[in-house]
Design a protein around this motif. Sequence first.
Motif, short mmCIF file in Angstrom:
data_model
loop_
_atom_site.label_atom_id
_atom_site.label_comp_id
_atom_site.label_asym_id
_atom_site.label_seq_id
_atom_site.Cartn_x
_atom_site.Cartn_y
_atom_site.Cartn_z
N GLY A 46 2.04 -5.92 30.09
CA GLY A 46 1.74 -5.52 28.71
C GLY A 46 2.99 -5.07 27.99
O GLY A 46 4.04 -4.86 28.59
N GLU A 47 2.86 -4.92 26.69
CA GLU A 47 4.00 -4.54 25.86
C GLU A 47 4.04 -3.03 25.66
O GLU A 47 3.03 -2.34 25.75
CB GLU A 47 3.89 -5.22 24.50
CG GLU A 47 4.03 -6.72 24.57
CD GLU A 47 4.01 -7.36 23.20
OE1 GLU A 47 4.18 -6.64 22.19
OE2 GLU A 47 3.84 -8.58 23.13
N LEU A 48 5.23 -2.54 25.37
CA LEU A 48 5.41 -1.13 25.05
C LEU A 48 5.27 -0.93 23.54
O LEU A 48 5.82 -1.70 22.76
CB LEU A 48 6.80 -0.67 25.48
CG LEU A 48 7.02 -0.50 26.97
CD1 LEU A 48 8.49 -0.29 27.27
CD2 LEU A 48 6.22 0.65 27.50
N HIS A 49 4.55 0.11 23.17
CA HIS A 49 4.43 0.52 21.76
C HIS A 49 4.32 2.04 21.71
O HIS A 49 3.29 2.59 21.31
CB HIS A 49 3.20 -0.13 21.10
CG HIS A 49 3.35 -1.59 20.88
ND1 HIS A 49 4.17 -2.11 19.91
CD2 HIS A 49 2.81 -2.64 21.53
CE1 HIS A 49 4.12 -3.43 19.97
NE2 HIS A 49 3.31 -3.77 20.95
N PRO A 50 5.38 2.74 22.13
CA PRO A 50 5.31 4.20 22.15
C PRO A 50 5.08 4.82 20.79
O PRO A 50 4.60 5.94 20.69
CB PRO A 50 6.65 4.63 22.76
CG PRO A 50 7.53 3.45 22.65
CD PRO A 50 6.66 2.24 22.58
N GLU A 51 5.41 4.09 19.74
CA GLU A 51 5.23 4.62 18.39
C GLU A 51 3.76 4.85 18.03
O GLU A 51 3.45 5.52 17.05
CB GLU A 51 5.88 3.68 17.36
CG GLU A 51 5.18 2.36 17.16
CD GLU A 51 5.48 1.29 18.23
OE1 GLU A 51 4.91 0.18 18.11
OE2 GLU A 51 6.26 1.55 19.15
N LEU A 52 2.84 4.32 18.83
CA LEU A 52 1.41 4.50 18.57
C LEU A 52 0.91 5.91 18.87
O LEU A 52 -0.17 6.29 18.44
CB LEU A 52 0.59 3.48 19.38
CG LEU A 52 0.83 2.02 19.04
CD1 LEU A 52 0.02 1.12 19.97
CD2 LEU A 52 0.48 1.74 17.58
N TYR A 53 1.68 6.67 19.63
CA TYR A 53 1.30 8.02 20.00
C TYR A 53 2.36 9.01 19.53
O TYR A 53 3.54 8.68 19.48
CB TYR A 53 1.14 8.15 21.52
CG TYR A 53 0.00 7.33 22.06
CD1 TYR A 53 -1.29 7.86 22.10
CD2 TYR A 53 0.20 6.05 22.54
CE1 TYR A 53 -2.35 7.13 22.60
CE2 TYR A 53 -0.85 5.31 23.04
CZ TYR A 53 -2.12 5.85 23.07
OH TYR A 53 -3.16 5.12 23.56
N LYS A 54 1.93 10.21 19.22
CA LYS A 54 2.85 11.23 18.71
C LYS A 54 3.99 11.48 19.70
O LYS A 54 5.16 11.51 19.30
CB LYS A 54 2.08 12.53 18.43
CG LYS A 54 2.94 13.61 17.84
CD LYS A 54 2.11 14.85 17.53
CE LYS A 54 3.01 15.94 16.93
NZ LYS A 54 2.26 17.14 16.61
#
Length: 161
Positions: free
Chosen positions: A109-117
């Motif tokens: 899967g891809e990383l999208h850390p910006e989705l969480y505070k």
Amino acid sequence: SLYQAFDSPSWPCLARLGVGVEWARGALLDPAPVYRPRFELEPNVIRVPVVPGCDPRVAYGDLAARGVRGIVLEAFGVGNLPNKHWLPWLREQTKKGLRVCLRSQSVGGELHPELYKAGAEALRLGAEAGPQMTAECSVLKLMFCLKYPDIPLALPLAGEL
């Protein structure tokens, strides 16, 4: 014996091993037009798994003061981490020059850390996240990029991204 260390989570299989080798020619990259070999690595890199309830100040201490130059921070899912202990520790370590490569503990899967505070704050503190790589690849890539600062962590060199 399963060769899982050679898996590329963000790329199709390159070959299947059996009696022979079946190459997936469409998945192979064209050679780069110019290649400048570089053989040195910065060895002071470690993997740091995020463990719920763990205080990294107790578990890992001051890594930068001990000569660690980079960490592969293994976060949850798309790049989230608990913010109670981890973000203050990360803030302190990045201020001291520690470079952080964020990866997921998930297999694919891809990383999208910006989705969480907390993930967004980790990015703001300087953590770098890109396409998912295996843990071994992430460590080696960070070792390489620390030795050659002109090469961005997100630049694909050998199909690893």
